[in-house]
Enzyme design. Structure first.
Site, short mmCIF file in Angstrom:
data_model
loop_
_atom_site.label_atom_id
_atom_site.label_comp_id
_atom_site.label_asym_id
_atom_site.label_seq_id
_atom_site.Cartn_x
_atom_site.Cartn_y
_atom_site.Cartn_z
N PRO A 13 0.78 3.82 1.73
CG PRO A 13 2.82 4.52 2.62
CD PRO A 13 2.21 3.91 1.40
CG ASN A 14 -0.13 7.08 6.45
OD1 ASN A 14 -0.42 6.46 7.47
ND2 ASN A 14 1.11 7.47 6.18
NE ARG A 21 -1.94 11.45 6.11
CZ ARG A 21 -1.24 11.32 5.00
NH1 ARG A 21 -1.74 10.66 3.98
NH2 ARG A 21 -0.05 11.85 4.89
CE1 TYR A 26 -2.29 13.68 0.67
CE2 TYR A 26 -2.63 14.11 3.00
CZ TYR A 26 -1.78 13.91 1.93
OH TYR A 26 -0.42 13.97 2.11
CG ASN A 75 -1.67 8.07 -4.23
OD1 ASN A 75 -0.54 8.31 -3.83
ND2 ASN A 75 -2.72 8.83 -3.94
CB ALA A 78 4.99 8.29 2.46
CD GLU A 99 4.40 9.46 -9.52
OE1 GLU A 99 4.72 10.09 -8.50
OE2 GLU A 99 5.16 9.34 -10.51
CG HIS A 101 1.06 11.94 -6.19
ND1 HIS A 101 1.48 11.10 -5.19
CD2 HIS A 101 1.92 11.78 -7.22
CE1 HIS A 101 2.56 10.47 -5.60
NE2 HIS A 101 2.84 10.85 -6.83
CG LEU A 102 -5.77 11.77 -3.46
CD1 LEU A 102 -5.90 11.18 -2.07
CD2 LEU A 102 -7.11 11.84 -4.13
CB SER A 103 -1.97 16.94 -2.31
OG SER A 103 -0.74 16.24 -2.20
NE ARG A 108 1.24 18.39 0.82
CZ ARG A 108 0.92 17.23 1.34
NH1 ARG A 108 0.48 16.26 0.58
NH2 ARG A 108 1.03 17.03 2.63
NE ARG A 112 4.27 16.12 1.71
CZ ARG A 112 3.93 15.02 2.38
NH1 ARG A 112 3.80 13.89 1.74
NH2 ARG A 112 3.73 15.07 3.68
#
Length: 150
Positions: A13-14, A21, A26, A75, A78, A99, A101-103, A108, A112
């Site tokens: 999502p997103n 965003r 990101y 990825n 959420a 897996e 993740h960009l960040s 964070r 997370r």
């Protein structure tokens, strides 16, 4: 590479909002730009990359269950922190996955820091922005090539 490996790229999502965003977390690249580059990278390696992005968990689960891919790059966004169902889909098809993740999720918010995927993934890449996808694809292809030669 003798076999034309099939790679499934799954984005949660997103991620359709990449480029607009929270670019501080990101980046500025769109998802379309990232996917196009990965498709070219896969093609140059003699592989095929298919892609799904959805804001709906069931669509992602159905795609994973119906895919004939040899490897999954995911990825979960959420869903990383919430989706036992998505984890179970990956385990159910028994396909290796990485897996991404960009960040850097560990730098964070504390919620997370928990992933329902990391302990069953062959690897986790986070915090390297869009490059993380490229590294994941390289690792997936190397993994499949090793498996095929055994």
């Amino acid at each position: 590479m003798s076999k034309n490996f099939q790679i499934l790229l799954v984005n949660g999502p997103n991620l359709n909002l990449l480029g607009q965003r929270e670019p501080g977390h990101y980046g500025h690249q769109t998802l379309e730009t990232i996917v196009d580059a990965l498709r070219q990278q896969a093609e140059q390696a003699g592989a095929t990359l298919s892609h799904v992005q959805s804001n709906h968990e069931g669509v992602l689960i159905d795609t994973i269950q119906q895919s004939e891919a040899d490897f999954v790059i995911i990825n979960p966004a959420a869903y990383t922190h919430t989706s036992v169902a998505l984890r179970d889909a990956l385990l159910g098809v028994a396909k290796p996955f990485i897996e991404v993740h960009l960040s850097n999720v560990h730098a964070r918010e504390s919620f997370r820091h928990t992933s329902y995927f990391s302990d069953v993934a062959i690897g986790v890449i986070c915090g390297l922005g869009a490059d993380g996808y490229r590294y994941a694809l390289d690792a997936a292809l190397a993994f499949l090539k090793r498996q095929a030669s055994e």
